[in-house]
Design an enzyme around this catalytic site. Structure first.
Site, PDB file in Angstrom:
ATOM      1  N   ASP A   3      38.826  40.313  37.671  1.00  0.00           N
ATOM      2  CA  ASP A   3      39.615  41.010  38.687  1.00  0.00           C
ATOM      3  C   ASP A   3      38.984  42.327  39.098  1.00  0.00           C
ATOM      4  O   ASP A   3      38.038  42.804  38.472  1.00  0.00           O
ATOM      5  CB  ASP A   3      41.055  41.236  38.180  1.00  0.00           C
ATOM      6  CG  ASP A   3      41.111  41.721  36.733  1.00  0.00           C
ATOM      7  OD1 ASP A   3      40.091  42.238  36.247  1.00  0.00           O
ATOM      8  OD2 ASP A   3      42.167  41.577  36.093  1.00  0.00           O
ATOM      9  N   HIS A  22      50.500  39.157  30.981  1.00  0.00           N
ATOM     10  CA  HIS A  22      49.579  38.823  32.073  1.00  0.00           C
ATOM     11  C   HIS A  22      48.196  38.481  31.538  1.00  0.00           C
ATOM     12  O   HIS A  22      47.785  38.943  30.483  1.00  0.00           O
ATOM     13  CB  HIS A  22      49.551  39.919  33.159  1.00  0.00           C
ATOM     14  CG  HIS A  22      48.859  41.186  32.801  1.00  0.00           C
ATOM     15  ND1 HIS A  22      49.103  42.368  33.458  1.00  0.00           N
ATOM     16  CD2 HIS A  22      47.910  41.478  31.876  1.00  0.00           C
ATOM     17  CE1 HIS A  22      48.335  43.319  32.957  1.00  0.00           C
ATOM     18  NE2 HIS A  22      47.606  42.802  31.997  1.00  0.00           N
ATOM     19  N   GLU A  59      50.480  38.516  37.059  1.00  0.00           N
ATOM     20  CA  GLU A  59      51.684  39.101  36.482  1.00  0.00           C
ATOM     21  C   GLU A  59      52.754  38.027  36.298  1.00  0.00           C
ATOM     22  O   GLU A  59      52.637  36.926  36.832  1.00  0.00           O
ATOM     23  CB  GLU A  59      52.205  40.211  37.412  1.00  0.00           C
ATOM     24  CG  GLU A  59      51.195  41.338  37.692  1.00  0.00           C
ATOM     25  CD  GLU A  59      50.958  42.258  36.495  1.00  0.00           C
ATOM     26  OE1 GLU A  59      51.294  41.890  35.356  1.00  0.00           O
ATOM     27  OE2 GLU A  59      50.420  43.362  36.709  1.00  0.00           O
ATOM     28  N   ASN A 103      53.013  42.394  29.012  1.00  0.00           N
ATOM     29  CA  ASN A 103      53.978  41.508  29.696  1.00  0.00           C
ATOM     30  C   ASN A 103      53.457  40.077  29.791  1.00  0.00           C
ATOM     31  O   ASN A 103      54.019  39.262  30.506  1.00  0.00           O
ATOM     32  CB  ASN A 103      54.300  42.054  31.094  1.00  0.00           C
ATOM     33  CG  ASN A 103      53.085  42.076  32.017  1.00  0.00           C
ATOM     34  OD1 ASN A 103      51.990  41.683  31.617  1.00  0.00           O
ATOM     35  ND2 ASN A 103      53.276  42.536  33.239  1.00  0.00           N
TER      36      ASN A 103
HETATM   37  P1  PGA Z   1      43.887  46.238  27.466  1.00  0.00           P
HETATM   38  O1  PGA Z   1      44.426  45.403  28.689  1.00  0.00           O
HETATM   39  O2  PGA Z   1      42.708  45.485  26.944  1.00  0.00           O
HETATM   40  O3  PGA Z   1      43.473  47.557  28.057  1.00  0.00           O
HETATM   41  O4  PGA Z   1      45.001  46.331  26.487  1.00  0.00           O
HETATM   42  C1  PGA Z   1      44.585  44.019  28.528  1.00  0.00           C
HETATM   43  C2  PGA Z   1      45.223  43.461  29.758  1.00  0.00           C
HETATM   44  O5  PGA Z   1      46.028  44.184  30.375  1.00  0.00           O
HETATM   45  O6  PGA Z   1      44.928  42.318  30.093  1.00  0.00           O
END
Ligand code: PGA
Length: 250
Positions: A69, A139, A144, A137
């Site tokens: 992304d 994702h 999302e 959450n």
């Molecule tokens: P993080 O993010 O590795 O910074 O915890 C993971 C994500 O949001 O997919």
């Protein structure tokens, strides 16, 4: 279960195991295609891969990469763009040719066209292993909760909770972009293998929900139960709640 869980004590071991996992593919395949992720979780994995490249003189010249992304509204040179993150955390330290590095272009004039172009590239090359983190959450990428499982690469609006979680990287919370281009869940599911990493108590609830086995669009990572080959490398803290619940059941 189609999911192999590798439990490790901490972030450092998670990063080392993940690097070994990818290194095996890098050594075995003549032109490995790796799906990469940004965020705090895979940083240690990139550090390990850099160290292996530098100390063991292993070349990654034959590797192609696709990132999950990119934010919309930041230039590629903005330190918070995922282009800049990947350059800094990984690419500038290794020998993957720039022509083999793919990241969605969040600055494209025609974003819909960019999504179609990116998906076509994924289809052409085929991803051998997709690395994923997991959001609190649930994702994966920037898919999302309530993203249809059928979606390919698309423009998405970030959940407020995701903007809050990512605000730690920006000088002010309002600076966190509201939109991004993300590989869709269907794009991720096309990968031959998936490697999901999780570390820390912050992820314990999401990991528990993922491992509960209920598949539902309101928890995007749950789609992985429909994939044929998933490995999760998670540390003790990330697995703490799951283990406690399992023990309560026994
Ligand atoms: P993080 O993010 O590795 O910074 O915890 C993971 C994500 O949001 O997919």
């Amino acid at each position: 279960m189609n999911i192999t869980i590798i439990r490790v004590p901490d972030y450092e071991s998670m990063s080392r195991q993940a690097a070994d996992f990818l290194l095996k593919k890098i050594r075995e395949l003549s032109s490995p295609v790796l799906g990469l992720a940004t965020g705090s979780t895979p940083k240690g994995l990139y550090e390990q891969l850099i160290s292996i490249h530098q100390t063991q003189k292993i070349s990654y010249r034959h590797v192609t990469t696709f990132n999950l992304d990119e934010y919309i509204g930041l230039t590629a040179s903005d330190p918070n763009s995922y282009h800049a993150f990947m350059e800094d955390a990984f690419f500038r330290h290794v020998d993957i040719p720039a022509s083999q590095i793919y990241i969605p272009n969040g600055e494209a004039a025609y974003l819909e066209h960019e999504c179609t172009r990116y998906e076509a590239l994924i289809d052409k090359k085929g991803i051998d292993v997709q690395v994923l983190g997991i959001g609190q959450n649930g994702h994966i990428g920037f898919n999302e909760p309530d993203t249809p499982f059928s979606q390919l690469t698309h423009v998405t609006t970030l959940a407020e909770s995701t903007r809050e979680a990512n605000a730690r990287f920006f000088s002010s919370p309002e600076d966190v972009p509201k939109q991004a281009i993300t590989m869709g869940i269907a794009s991720i599911m096309k990968s031959s293998e998936i490697l999901l990493l999780a570390s820390g108590a912050r992820k314990a609830e999401a990991v528990t929900r993922l491992l509960s086995g209920n598949v539902s669009e309101d928890f995007p990572a749950s789609v992985l139960h429909h994939h044929r080959c998933v490995t999760i490398i998670a540390d003790d803290e990330a697995l703490s709640e799951f283990t406690r619940k399992e023990e309560e059941h026994d």
